[in-house]
Design an enzyme around this catalytic site. Structure first.
Site, PDB file in Angstrom:
ATOM      1  N   GLU C 283       0.835  -1.204   0.000  1.00 27.00           N
ATOM      2  CA  GLU C 283       0.000   0.000   0.000  1.00 27.00           C
ATOM      3  C   GLU C 283       0.874   1.259   0.000  1.00 27.00           C
ATOM      4  OE1 GLU C 283      -2.391   0.417   3.495  1.00 27.00           O
ATOM      5  OE2 GLU C 283      -3.469   2.158   2.723  1.00 27.00           O
ATOM      6  N   CYS C 307      -2.375  -0.068  13.128  1.00 28.67           N
ATOM      7  CA  CYS C 307      -2.596  -1.268  13.941  1.00 28.67           C
ATOM      8  C   CYS C 307      -2.881  -0.980  15.408  1.00 28.67           C
ATOM      9  CB  CYS C 307      -1.404  -2.219  13.830  1.00 28.67           C
ATOM     10  SG  CYS C 307       0.165  -1.402  13.996  1.00 28.67           S
ATOM     11  N   SER C 327      -3.350   4.056   6.796  1.00 27.96           N
ATOM     12  CA  SER C 327      -3.327   2.847   5.990  1.00 27.96           C
ATOM     13  C   SER C 327      -4.690   2.191   6.113  1.00 27.96           C
ATOM     14  CB  SER C 327      -2.243   1.897   6.523  1.00 27.96           C
ATOM     15  OG  SER C 327      -2.499   0.582   6.130  1.00 27.96           O
ATOM     16  N   LYS C 366      -7.986  -3.042  22.141  1.00 27.67           N
ATOM     17  CA  LYS C 366      -8.313  -4.135  21.218  1.00 27.67           C
ATOM     18  C   LYS C 366      -9.689  -4.718  21.509  1.00 27.67           C
ATOM     19  CE  LYS C 366      -4.474  -4.591  18.710  1.00 27.67           C
ATOM     20  NZ  LYS C 366      -4.590  -4.177  17.329  1.00 27.67           N
ATOM     21  N   GLU C 369     -11.804  -2.555  19.613  1.00 28.86           N
ATOM     22  CA  GLU C 369     -11.599  -2.801  18.184  1.00 28.86           C
ATOM     23  C   GLU C 369     -12.384  -4.029  17.723  1.00 28.86           C
ATOM     24  OE1 GLU C 369      -7.695  -4.199  16.960  1.00 28.86           O
ATOM     25  OE2 GLU C 369      -7.654  -2.731  15.339  1.00 28.86           O
ATOM     26  N   CYS C 523       3.434  -1.330  22.169  1.00 22.07           N
ATOM     27  CA  CYS C 523       2.563  -2.332  22.790  1.00 22.07           C
ATOM     28  C   CYS C 523       3.145  -2.935  24.059  1.00 22.07           C
ATOM     29  CB  CYS C 523       2.262  -3.462  21.812  1.00 22.07           C
ATOM     30  SG  CYS C 523       1.606  -2.853  20.268  1.00 22.07           S
TER      31      CYS C 523
END
Lengths: 386, 155, 593
Positions: C283, C307, C327, C366, C369, C523
């Site tokens: 990408e 991410c 992205s 998350k 998410e 993270c």
């Protein structure tokens, strides 16, 4: 302890020509001004009692071009209303005192922090301010005062909480050190003084320090404006020499049946009848910002105590554990003792808690809650229990 | 809210957009609209680029920066000890009867709010109240009735 | 140097050192609560009060600067009485349901109570009389006001480290509390779910929303096939909740433990991290071609990584005009989820409706998410349950597993293979480094010109890192990039994300590609990682990540055999139509204040 008897004084409201006094002040060196105030023995008139001359001296010593003079007009101590009268009647002297302080410490900016409850004074204060700015310009001194309005928070009378409020935040007291003299409003060296202190300093420059220092006692020089209310035939403000005994005070202002005098408001001390004679009103005895409340024998000291604790539980900023939770514990505790829901001996635990609050709280509010609590509980225990 | 957005811009132009402008701006909104709505606080947050939670956290600290509904005339009755000793309860009773609301409430026509407050500095002339910024002192139930009638007639 | 004496022991310190720090130099332990190594000094809990000879009151050790000649006593009767009272006061405004609380045995208040306040309760309970809120609106965490002791660590974290201020101190006195905007539910305010506040809360007032019971239910349901994926940052921190020191790699034992817990297949998020690099690398190169060769005005540069769901929610709220810069790649977690119920189910001949996909993440965002409505590309909810590293440790203990003595084992295959490039996703700068290792080779046919493939300029704890990579020796397809200087930036912690975005907003951002992680350290410092956290702990975890990378045989994403296989058998090629359907996503504009 030295006692001086009850003597009325007329200094704060004495009419003077501000141009004359400011011209004198601006011809003096900052060091001379500071020396005069030091010699007078003047201590802060808001209640904390820090020697004014020293405060100005420390602030003057800091090498920093931007400094501030702040006038603490956030008078909120229950029973105190003298600053309102001073602002109403002799605002020009407050501004004058600020200008003198500014000269002493090297500041060009002044801020008056006015409590929200006194907003109705603002139009008049602004008119006086305009006159003052013209005068200062005439004399050739670079000094401007701005107003900052409070919005209903007693704790903003605490110096560092006041700074936080000016800077747009919650009025939460700061960690000290650093002290305001090195890092105050906007982090700049600041001399923050009470309304009455500023007026007094202007009078000291006018009359010289000697006559002022002749009044009062060795540790409590000078005179003070007292706010007197409660069970008295003559409530109002009175300017008196420091160093009288509570008995002399009660003789003059009591209604003949005075059972207790609360000296210094909710954060002050309750003096019972049996201690009137030996208690001196001054920094060596019971210090005060001037609030004097008289209670006669018809009054319930439990109600008085409850009222004060309720006040603190609401007005505490809530930041630190001993004050935020301690005030609630004292309040709820006396309620339960009164109702008989806990043993009366629980009061002893609460007295110990008051001691902890005195030494562990972050600021003067938490540190002072125990004053009223202990003096009322110690001297009027039966009224709390039954 | 076109009006609100304009008011916030006006106040920000007057007081600035730095953090120390926050309280004067909030005071300005309260002066005009009696209290701070959520929309008002969000508008201020946008204008000053600070979080809405910060605006709320600061506003809620100050008793006069109400974030709950208030009427055009906010009556604050002093409840500290001297006013309490000198007849505050009768004053409150009179007001509750006259306005048909309890302490803490606002009349349904949003004209009056009745709340208790701490020492407002008139202990020698107790009992005392503030109506918005005006103090009224040495009150009796009769005097209170006259004062409120006066406000009710203001249109 | 300043010389002072603490408990009659002399110590010399630099100016600006606090009494607390000076005491630590002497190994004298002064208890604290509102103090945290990552945050500014508060001085509000008063637990650390000590006696300074000559002072009128006790002083707060954490806030008092050491001064020449100071004489401090940390354990006098006055101090002990005060400390006991302070802990008792805190307990009186705290709803103590320790036996049922998630933070039982991990709570700082509990520890203080045991040290200073065991025995009869002195004061009155203040919690029972007052209404309190337990906010369960967010899928990521729970805010229980009845357990709050108002240390303000959460507020300072959200303001200083994350620059969000989703919560603030409200009201005053006895009504003071930590509040969202006008007490609104946390799901309805500008909050990124990053969980940094959860990491720093000393009590159970802020905890993650746990899904342990739901995961057990799935595991024991004979009809369900439960797959689990583990994020890279988990394997270097899980040990901390199981008796290990920070920075110890427990990958092999973790895999064995997961099998013993009963998961049907133990797979690795690192697999889909490698996949993410393939998709995102392609990408990026496509965007660069569009901008540099085709002059396409509609393509946006810099491109941002996507991410970190905390970062995604942040940009959706605060900089929605730049959503086109993100992205379109999903995060490795979500790519995995989409494939688990399509590719994986097909390969294993499973009914996708019976596949339960669980992930173990260092992250609380998350959980949010996984709940996003667009994350259903497989036709089902792509990720069913997200567990934090902490929750996995709880499950391991619940199963009575003797973790230390487990034999290490390997992940299952199909979606279990990974490379060193994937594992470094766990550290700030890792995604960037992995992307560069692959993109550079695609374009030039050669490895990145860094010793041992370690691109050191993008590593480390600096808030904003920059690097410039000169591209030389391009293959024919990529000639348009010959001599180009690829400018990249890496930011971690939202306060630094804000710095980058402020510059992007001016239009003067020099970068082509930016990696942003919501959490300090990336993270490894995530909101779901073991507590406590500190710069020191995060550095150790980071070191372990790069160590894991160095020990792997394959260190470039495009060399991952499982990745090569999935393109061959299923996806076709990077950014293909199917890849777009399953592995790419879109974003949502949200309220900014």
């Amino acid at each position: 302890m030295e006692k001086r008897g009850l003597n009325k004084v007329d200094l704060i409201f004495e009419k003077i020509d501000p141009k004359e006094v400011l011209t004198i002040a601006f011809k003096m060196s900052p060091a001379d001004i500071i020396q005069q105030v030091l010699d007078s023995g003047l201590k802060g008139r808001g209640g904390a009692g820090f020697p004014t001359g020293l405060k100005w001296k420390y602030t003057a010593a800091v090498k920093e071009p931007e400094k501030y003079v702040v006038c603490n007009a956030d008078e909120g101590e229950p029973g105190t209303f003298k600053d309102r009268e001073i602002l109403d009647r002799v605002a020009y002297k407050v501004y004058g005192g600020m200008a003198i302080a500014a000269r002493a410490i090297g500041a060009k900016k002044g801020i008056v922090y006015l409590r929200g409850e006194y907003k109705f004074l603002l139009p008049q204060l602004m008119m006086e301010l305009e006159k003052f700015h013209k005068l200062v310009k005439e004399i050739g001194y670079d000094f401007r005062i701005n107003f900052c309005m409070g919005s209903g928070a007693y704790i903003c009378g605490e110096e560092s909480a006041l700074f936080e409020s000016v800077e747009g935040g919650r009025g939460e007291p700061r960690n000290k050190p650093p002290y305001p003299t090195t890092s105050g409003v906007f982090g700049k060296p600041t001399s923050i003084n009470n309304v009455e202190t500023l007026v007094t300093s202007m009078m000291i420059i006018k009359h010289g320090p000697e006559s002022y220092s002749q009044l009062g006692t060795k540790d409590s020089r000078g005179s003070k404006v007292f706010s007197i209310s409660g069970d008295t035939p003559t409530p109002g403000i009175f300017e008196l020499e420091l160093g009288m005994s509570v008995q002399e005070f009660v003789n003059e202002f009591g209604d003949g049946d005075t059972k207790a005098v609360q000296v210094g408001g909710a954060s002050g001390f309750c003096v019972p009848r049996k201690r009137f004679e030996q208690t001196v009103i001054g920094f060596e005895g019971v210090p005060t910002g001037g609030s004097m409340k008289l209670f006669n024998s018809s009054r319930s000291m439990y109600n008085v105590l409850h009222n004060y604790l309720d006040f603190f539980a609401e007005e505490s900023c809530g930041q630190c554990t001993p004050c935020r939770v301690g005030c609630q514990q004292l309040l709820k505790g006396v309620e339960k003792v009164k109702k008989g829901e806990v043993k009366s001996t629980y009061l002893n635990e609460l007295v110990k808690l008051a001691d902890t609050m005195k030494v562990a709280s972050k600021c003067g509010l938490g540190q002072s809650v125990g004053n009223a609590f202990k003096t009322i509980v110690e001297n009027f225990r039966e009224e709390i229990i039954y | 809210m076109y009006q609100l957005g304009n008011l916030v811009k006006e106040l920000s132009d007057k007081h600035g957009r730095a953090r120390d402008s926050l309280i004067p701006i909030l005071q300005g909104i309260v002066e005009r609209h009696n209290y701070l709505t959520d929309e008002a606080m969000v508008e201020v947050a946008k204008e000053l680029d600070i979080s809405a939670a910060e605006v709320y956290g600061t506003a809620s600290f100050y008793t006069f920066l109400d974030t709950t509904v208030r009427g055009k005339y906010v009556i604050r009755v002093c409840k500290t000890i001297t006013c309490s000793m000198k007849g505050k309860s009768e004053i409150i009773q009179t007001l509750e009867d006259m306005l048909k609301i309890r302490v803490g409430e606002t009349t349904s026509d949003r004209q009056f709010s009745l709340i208790e407050t701490n020492c407002i500095g008139w202990c020698h002339k107790a009992p005392a109240i503030l109506i918005n910024e005006m103090p009224y002192t040495e009150l009796t139930p009769e005097k209170v009735v006259e004062i409120i009638k006066g406000y009710m007639q203001k249109r | 140097m300043i010389n002072l004496s603490i408990n009659n022991q002399r110590v010399s310190v630099q100016p600006g050192t606090t009494v607390l720090e000076a005491a630590r130099k002497l190994n004298i332990n002064i208890p604290t609560l509102c103090n945290h190594p990552d945050l500014c000094v508060a001085g509000n809990c008063r637990v650390c009060v000590v006696e300074q000879t000559g002072a009128r009151t006790l002083i707060a050790a954490c806030a008092m600067p050491a001064a020449e000649g100071m004489d401090i006593q940390t354990n006098t009767l006055k101090v002990r009485n005060a400390r006991k009272h302070i802990v008792e006061l805190l307990l009186s405004e705290h709803r103590s349901d320790c036996t049922k609380c998630y933070k039982n045995q991990k709570c700082e208040l509990q520890r203080l109570a045991n040290e200073f306040a065991f025995g009869d309760t002195i004061f009155l309970d203040l919690v029972q009389d007052r209404p309190y809120t337990i906010d369960r609106s967010s899928p990521s965490f729970i805010k229980d006001d009845s357990k709050c002791i108002r240390c303000q660590r959460c507020v300072r974290t959200c303001t200083e480290l994350q620059h969000i201020s989703a919560i603030a101190v409200a009201n005053k006195g006895m009504h003071q509390k930590i509040s969202s905007f006008h007490d609104r539910p946390m799901s309805h305010v500008v909050c990124t779910n990053c969980g940094q506040c959860v990491n720093r809360c000393p009590t159970g007032a802020l905890v993650e929303k746990t899904y342990i019971d739901q995961v057990w239910d799935a595991i024991y349901d004979p009809e369900k096939h439960v797959v689990v994926q583990t994020a890279p940052a988990v394997r270097v921190a899980l040990g901390e909740d199981l008796g290990y020191d920070p920075g110890e790699r427990v990958t092999g034992k973790m895999v064995t433990a997961l099998r013993q817990l009963g998961f049907d297949s133990v797979l690795d998020t690192d697999f889909s991290a490698d996949l993410t690099i393939m998709e995102e690398g392609t990408e990026l190169l496509t965007r660069l071609k569009k901008v540099l060769v085709d002059g396409d005005k509609k393509t946006s540069i810099p491109m941002f990584t996507s991410c970190s769901p905390g970062w995604i929610k942040f940009i959706e709220h605060k900089y929605p005009e730049f959503l086109h810069n993100l992205s379109t790649c999903k995060s490795p977690q979500q790519m995995f989820g989409a494939l688990a119920k399509t590719f994986y189910a097909q390969k294993k001949k499973l009914d996708p409706s019976k596949v339960v996909s669980v992930s173990v993440m260092p992250c609380t965002a998350k959980k949010y998410e996984a709940d996003r409505p667009e994350m259903r590309s497989s036709g089902y909810k792509d990720i069913d349950f997200v567990l934090t590293t902490r929750e996995l440790a709880v499950m391991i203990k619940q199963a009575g597993i003797d973790f230390r003595n487990l034999e290490p084992s390997h992940y299952d295959s199909v979606m279990g293979d990974s490379t060193g490039a994937a594992v470094i996703f766990g550290a700030t700068g890792g995604v960037m480094e992995a992307a560069l290792r692959t993109a550079y080779e695609i374009v030039t046919g050669k490895e990145v010109p860094f010793t041992n493939l370690n691109i050191t300029p993008v590593r480390g704890m600096e808030g904003v890192k920059e690097a410039t990579i000169k591209i030389e020796g391009c293959t024919d397809d990529w000639k348009f990039l010959e001599g180009a200087e690829l400018k990249v930036a890496i930011a971690h912690g939202l306060v630094n994300a804000n710095k980058i975005m402020r510059e992007v907003r001016t239009g003067k951002s020099p970068y082509h590609f930016v990696e942003i992680m919501a959490c300090p350290g990336g993270c490894i410092g995530g909101g779901g990682q073991p507590i406590p956290t500190s710069m020191d702990i995060r550095k150790k975890r980071m070191k372990a990540i790069y160590s894991e990378d160095e020990h792997m045989v394959l260190r470039k994403s495009h060399e991952n055999p499982d990745v090569i296989a999935i393109y061959k058998e299923f996806l076709g090629k990077p950014n293909s139509h199917l890849a777009h359907e399953l592995l790419h996503t879109h974003y949502v504009e949200r309220e900014g204040y």
